[in-house]
Structures are given as C-alpha cells and as structure tokens.
Write a protein that holds these residues in place. Sequence first.
Motif, PDB file in Angstrom:
ATOM      1  N   ALA A  78       0.823  -1.219   0.000  1.00 49.45           N
ATOM      2  CA  ALA A  78       0.000   0.000   0.000  1.00 49.45           C
ATOM      3  C   ALA A  78       0.849   1.257   0.000  1.00 49.45           C
ATOM      4  O   ALA A  78       0.321   2.369   0.127  1.00 49.45           O
ATOM      5  N   ARG A  79       2.194   1.071  -0.142  1.00 52.29           N
ATOM      6  CA  ARG A  79       3.140   2.179  -0.193  1.00 52.29           C
ATOM      7  C   ARG A  79       3.133   2.974   1.123  1.00 52.29           C
ATOM      8  O   ARG A  79       3.206   4.208   1.144  1.00 52.29           O
ATOM      9  N   THR A  80       3.051   2.220   2.195  1.00 53.15           N
ATOM     10  CA  THR A  80       3.177   2.802   3.526  1.00 53.15           C
ATOM     11  C   THR A  80       4.352   2.137   4.238  1.00 53.15           C
ATOM     12  O   THR A  80       4.915   1.150   3.751  1.00 53.15           O
ATOM     13  N   ARG A  81       4.717   2.663   5.389  1.00 56.62           N
ATOM     14  CA  ARG A  81       5.851   2.104   6.119  1.00 56.62           C
ATOM     15  C   ARG A  81       5.479   0.788   6.782  1.00 56.62           C
ATOM     16  O   ARG A  81       4.423   0.662   7.413  1.00 56.62           O
ATOM     17  N   GLY A  82       6.375  -0.191   6.656  1.00 56.45           N
ATOM     18  CA  GLY A  82       6.194  -1.463   7.337  1.00 56.45           C
ATOM     19  C   GLY A  82       7.070  -1.517   8.579  1.00 56.45           C
ATOM     20  O   GLY A  82       7.989  -0.715   8.748  1.00 56.45           O
ATOM     21  N   LEU A  83       6.792  -2.497   9.436  1.00 62.71           N
ATOM     22  CA  LEU A  83       7.516  -2.649  10.689  1.00 62.71           C
ATOM     23  C   LEU A  83       8.224  -4.001  10.680  1.00 62.71           C
ATOM     24  O   LEU A  83       7.614  -5.035  10.338  1.00 62.71           O
ATOM     25  N   VAL A  84       9.525  -4.020  11.038  1.00 62.16           N
ATOM     26  CA  VAL A  84      10.294  -5.269  11.041  1.00 62.16           C
ATOM     27  C   VAL A  84      10.960  -5.454  12.397  1.00 62.16           C
ATOM     28  O   VAL A  84      11.315  -4.485  13.073  1.00 62.16           O
ATOM     29  N   TYR A  85      11.112  -6.707  12.778  1.00 58.87           N
ATOM     30  CA  TYR A  85      11.633  -7.052  14.102  1.00 58.87           C
ATOM     31  C   TYR A  85      13.123  -7.381  14.031  1.00 58.87           C
ATOM     32  O   TYR A  85      13.559  -8.141  13.166  1.00 58.87           O
ATOM     33  N   ARG A  86      13.864  -6.811  14.955  1.00 58.90           N
ATOM     34  CA  ARG A  86      15.297  -7.100  15.056  1.00 58.90           C
ATOM     35  C   ARG A  86      15.470  -8.281  16.024  1.00 58.90           C
ATOM     36  O   ARG A  86      15.228  -8.154  17.232  1.00 58.90           O
ATOM     37  N   ASP A  87      15.901  -9.412  15.471  1.00 58.69           N
ATOM     38  CA  ASP A  87      16.070 -10.632  16.265  1.00 58.69           C
ATOM     39  C   ASP A  87      17.529 -10.745  16.683  1.00 58.69           C
ATOM     40  O   ASP A  87      18.403 -11.048  15.873  1.00 58.69           O
ATOM     41  N   GLU A  88      17.786 -10.512  17.958  1.00 57.75           N
ATOM     42  CA  GLU A  88      19.165 -10.556  18.441  1.00 57.75           C
ATOM     43  C   GLU A  88      19.699 -11.987  18.489  1.00 57.75           C
ATOM     44  O   GLU A  88      20.900 -12.221  18.340  1.00 57.75           O
ATOM     45  N   GLN A  89      18.815 -12.946  18.644  1.00 57.73           N
ATOM     46  CA  GLN A  89      19.248 -14.339  18.730  1.00 57.73           C
ATOM     47  C   GLN A  89      19.760 -14.857  17.386  1.00 57.73           C
ATOM     48  O   GLN A  89      20.790 -15.518  17.303  1.00 57.73           O
ATOM     49  N   SER A  90      19.017 -14.545  16.330  1.00 56.22           N
ATOM     50  CA  SER A  90      19.426 -15.003  14.990  1.00 56.22           C
ATOM     51  C   SER A  90      20.397 -14.038  14.330  1.00 56.22           C
ATOM     52  O   SER A  90      21.051 -14.377  13.344  1.00 56.22           O
ATOM     53  N   GLY A  91      20.456 -12.808  14.852  1.00 57.12           N
ATOM     54  CA  GLY A  91      21.326 -11.803  14.237  1.00 57.12           C
ATOM     55  C   GLY A  91      20.754 -11.246  12.947  1.00 57.12           C
ATOM     56  O   GLY A  91      21.481 -10.649  12.151  1.00 57.12           O
ATOM     57  N   GLN A  92      19.444 -11.419  12.741  1.00 54.95           N
ATOM     58  CA  GLN A  92      18.802 -10.996  11.499  1.00 54.95           C
ATOM     59  C   GLN A  92      17.614 -10.082  11.793  1.00 54.95           C
ATOM     60  O   GLN A  92      16.928 -10.230  12.813  1.00 54.95           O
ATOM     61  N   THR A  93      17.392  -9.183  10.857  1.00 60.53           N
ATOM     62  CA  THR A  93      16.199  -8.335  10.895  1.00 60.53           C
ATOM     63  C   THR A  93      15.433  -8.588   9.605  1.00 60.53           C
ATOM     64  O   THR A  93      15.741  -8.029   8.550  1.00 60.53           O
ATOM     65  N   GLU A  94      14.488  -9.521   9.689  1.00 62.32           N
ATOM     66  CA  GLU A  94      13.737  -9.924   8.485  1.00 62.32           C
ATOM     67  C   GLU A  94      14.684 -10.313   7.351  1.00 62.32           C
ATOM     68  O   GLU A  94      14.500  -9.896   6.198  1.00 62.32           O
ATOM     69  N   GLY A  95      15.707 -11.106   7.682  1.00 66.69           N
ATOM     70  CA  GLY A  95      16.639 -11.570   6.666  1.00 66.69           C
ATOM     71  C   GLY A  95      17.823 -10.659   6.424  1.00 66.69           C
ATOM     72  O   GLY A  95      18.746 -11.025   5.692  1.00 66.69           O
ATOM     73  N   SER A 116       8.193  -3.492  24.391  1.00 65.08           N
ATOM     74  CA  SER A 116       8.351  -4.563  25.380  1.00 65.08           C
ATOM     75  C   SER A 116       9.779  -5.075  25.433  1.00 65.08           C
ATOM     76  O   SER A 116      10.032  -6.281  25.542  1.00 65.08           O
ATOM     77  N   GLY A 117      10.728  -4.177  25.294  1.00 64.45           N
ATOM     78  CA  GLY A 117      12.128  -4.548  25.371  1.00 64.45           C
ATOM     79  C   GLY A 117      12.723  -5.034  24.069  1.00 64.45           C
ATOM     80  O   GLY A 117      13.921  -5.311  24.002  1.00 64.45           O
ATOM     81  N   ASP A 118      11.898  -5.162  23.020  1.00 66.52           N
ATOM     82  CA  ASP A 118      12.376  -5.605  21.708  1.00 66.52           C
ATOM     83  C   ASP A 118      12.524  -4.414  20.771  1.00 66.52           C
ATOM     84  O   ASP A 118      11.814  -3.406  20.903  1.00 66.52           O
ATOM     85  N   THR A 119      13.420  -4.570  19.802  1.00 63.16           N
ATOM     86  CA  THR A 119      13.672  -3.496  18.845  1.00 63.16           C
ATOM     87  C   THR A 119      12.944  -3.777  17.532  1.00 63.16           C
ATOM     88  O   THR A 119      13.065  -4.864  16.961  1.00 63.16           O
ATOM     89  N   TRP A 120      12.219  -2.785  17.096  1.00 61.49           N
ATOM     90  CA  TRP A 120      11.528  -2.854  15.811  1.00 61.49           C
ATOM     91  C   TRP A 120      11.994  -1.682  14.962  1.00 61.49           C
ATOM     92  O   TRP A 120      12.313  -0.615  15.481  1.00 61.49           O
ATOM     93  N   TYR A 121      12.038  -1.899  13.641  1.00 63.08           N
ATOM     94  CA  TYR A 121      12.490  -0.848  12.727  1.00 63.08           C
ATOM     95  C   TYR A 121      11.370  -0.477  11.761  1.00 63.08           C
ATOM     96  O   TYR A 121      10.555  -1.318  11.354  1.00 63.08           O
ATOM     97  N   GLU A 122      11.401   0.786  11.356  1.00 61.79           N
ATOM     98  CA  GLU A 122      10.559   1.262  10.274  1.00 61.79           C
ATOM     99  C   GLU A 122      11.291   2.401   9.581  1.00 61.79           C
ATOM    100  O   GLU A 122      12.291   2.916  10.096  1.00 61.79           O
ATOM    101  N   LEU A 123      10.818   2.791   8.414  1.00 57.94           N
ATOM    102  CA  LEU A 123      11.423   3.929   7.739  1.00 57.94           C
ATOM    103  C   LEU A 123      11.353   5.157   8.650  1.00 57.94           C
ATOM    104  O   LEU A 123      10.399   5.332   9.408  1.00 57.94           O
ATOM    105  N   ALA A 124      12.368   5.986   8.520  1.00 54.06           N
ATOM    106  CA  ALA A 124      12.449   7.146   9.410  1.00 54.06           C
ATOM    107  C   ALA A 124      11.306   8.131   9.200  1.00 54.06           C
ATOM    108  O   ALA A 124      10.950   8.885  10.117  1.00 54.06           O
ATOM    109  N   HIS A 125      10.720   8.140   8.002  1.00 57.17           N
ATOM    110  CA  HIS A 125       9.629   9.091   7.752  1.00 57.17           C
ATOM    111  C   HIS A 125       8.814   8.621   6.547  1.00 57.17           C
ATOM    112  O   HIS A 125       9.332   7.986   5.622  1.00 57.17           O
ATOM    113  N   ASP A 126       7.525   8.953   6.581  1.00 61.07           N
ATOM    114  CA  ASP A 126       6.656   8.608   5.449  1.00 61.07           C
ATOM    115  C   ASP A 126       7.150   9.239   4.152  1.00 61.07           C
ATOM    116  O   ASP A 126       6.961   8.682   3.054  1.00 61.07           O
TER     117      ASP A 126
END
Length: 305
Positions: A78-95, A116-126
């Motif tokens: 939909a050309r909007t910002r998505g949210l991705v999870y930073r997995d410290e255990q696997s060392g990957q953020t959505e691959g 909740s103590g986890d890191t999530w990423y998204e684009l810095a701005h729309d």
Amino acid sequence: MLGLFVEPVHLQIICHQLWERLPLGRTQIVADDVQRFGDVDEALADFYTGAIARATASGLIGERQLRRWVDAPLITPARTRGLVYRDEQSGQTEGLPNAVASILADAYIIRAEMRSGDTWYELAHDRLVEPILAANQAWLAHHPNPVATAYEAYTLAGRDSARLLKGDLLVEARRYAAANAGELSGDESAFLAESVRIDQQERRRQRNLLIGVIAALAIMAGLTAWALLNAQRAETEASTARSQALAAQAVEQLPLDPEESVLLALRAINEESTAEGENALIRACLLYTSPSPRDRTSLRMPSYA
C-alpha cells in the motif's frame, strides 16, 4: 512534509541541496527558489543512495538484496511504512544482518522503536517512501539481473519447467551469478541451480542419445560389411562352382566335339579362373590341334569330381 514529525537530518539535507543549487552570488533563499531548486524527492533519493552505498560497503549484503529489503518489508504494497523485528538471537532483521540494519539506522534511513524490550524498525519518515521506490526502480533499470528477470517470468508462468534457463541465457545467468554472488535471492539461486541441473540432465541425455546413434551406425556398418563379405564369398563360390561345371562339360565333350570342348573351357575360365578350367582348356586345345585320333583319345581329361 507528510507525517506527524520532520526528521531534522532530512530537513538539513533538503536545505543543503537548495543552497547548493542557488545561482552564483545569491546569499538569500526566497519562496521562488524553493519551487525552482528545492526538489525534495531528488534530495531524499540521493540521501538514500548514499546510505545504501555505506551499508553495502560492509560486504555483508549486496546492493540488489538490500534495495529489495527496503522495498519489502519496509514498504508495504500500500506504499506505507512497514515494521520489522530485530532478532538478536538469529542476528537478522527480516533476513537482513543486524549490523547492516544498524548502519541504515545510523544513516537515518530507518529508526528503531522499542516495544516490550524488543527493537523494531521502520522507515524514518513517510516522506521517504516514494523517493526510495523511485530510486530503487531507477537503479534496477540500470542494473539488469538476467536471473531475476528469468525467475520472474518463471513464477508468472506457474513455475513451468519450460521457463527454466537454457542455452546462451543460462550461460549469461551463470556468468552474472559468479560475478555477483550477493545479488541473488534464495529463490533466484534455487531457480538457477535447477536450471543448471535440468541443463546437465538434458546434455547427458543428448550425449547418451548420440552415443547410441553412433553405436547403432557402427553396428549397421559392421553388419553391412559382413553381409557384403558373405555375398562376395557366396558369389565367388558360385562362380567357382559354375567354372568347375563348365570345365566338367568341356571334359565330357573332348571325345565328342573338341571345338565345343574348347569353347566350354574358355567359358569356364571366363567365369572363374580355376585349375579345372585351365586344365580343361589345355587338354581341349591339344586334342583339337592333334592330327591323330589315338592322340585325341589319350588326352581325355581326368575327372575332378
């Protein structure tokens, strides 16, 4: 700008571009300058391209893969910002390697949000969405990937095996993959591997077919030679038999008709040069030229039966 806030770094980038594009000698920015020189999309696209260069310089990921990662999942259909999870255990953020995600965050392309103590990423701005999509599309247009193009056609065709790479296209794709190992996705690498496997299988089949054809031709040639040899032997034996039969007739005609005997002996030799034919001719000639009937009787041929 779109969104609830303005990223100060992005604002600085746009202002810097605007200042750099002012005519020489100008020291003030007016409203018209913003319209003429303040291309926000271009400034943000250039900013994004610089961040991509820094992230790929780490050697942890190829540029094509990184741009794809930004396209999705960071940007939704939909050309909007998505949210991705930073997995410290696997060392990957959505691959994406977390180290590369950190570089993008430091470059203000993405921003972290703690949940909740986890890191999530998204684009810095729309406002980054459209410039990034445009920049990625332009980059892909100038950096064709024969494997990606073929894989897309393969998937659109319902993974039809007829769409696998072959011939010159396969050679080109393998050359590209060897030179750009980090540019292929997992699916594209699997597609290329399957194309190579099927191509090798087809080559083996054709090679075996060729060997079979050559073997069949060799057998046919051998059988033909054997048949010709047997035919020649049979013809020789038949010719010898005819010569011997004519020689026997020549012997029988010696006391009856010496002239006929000579003719039969000549036919025997003409048919096949045999000892019987030669002896019959010699005897017939001697008898034919002998003046004495007694001599003729004494020159009768012995039987070769």
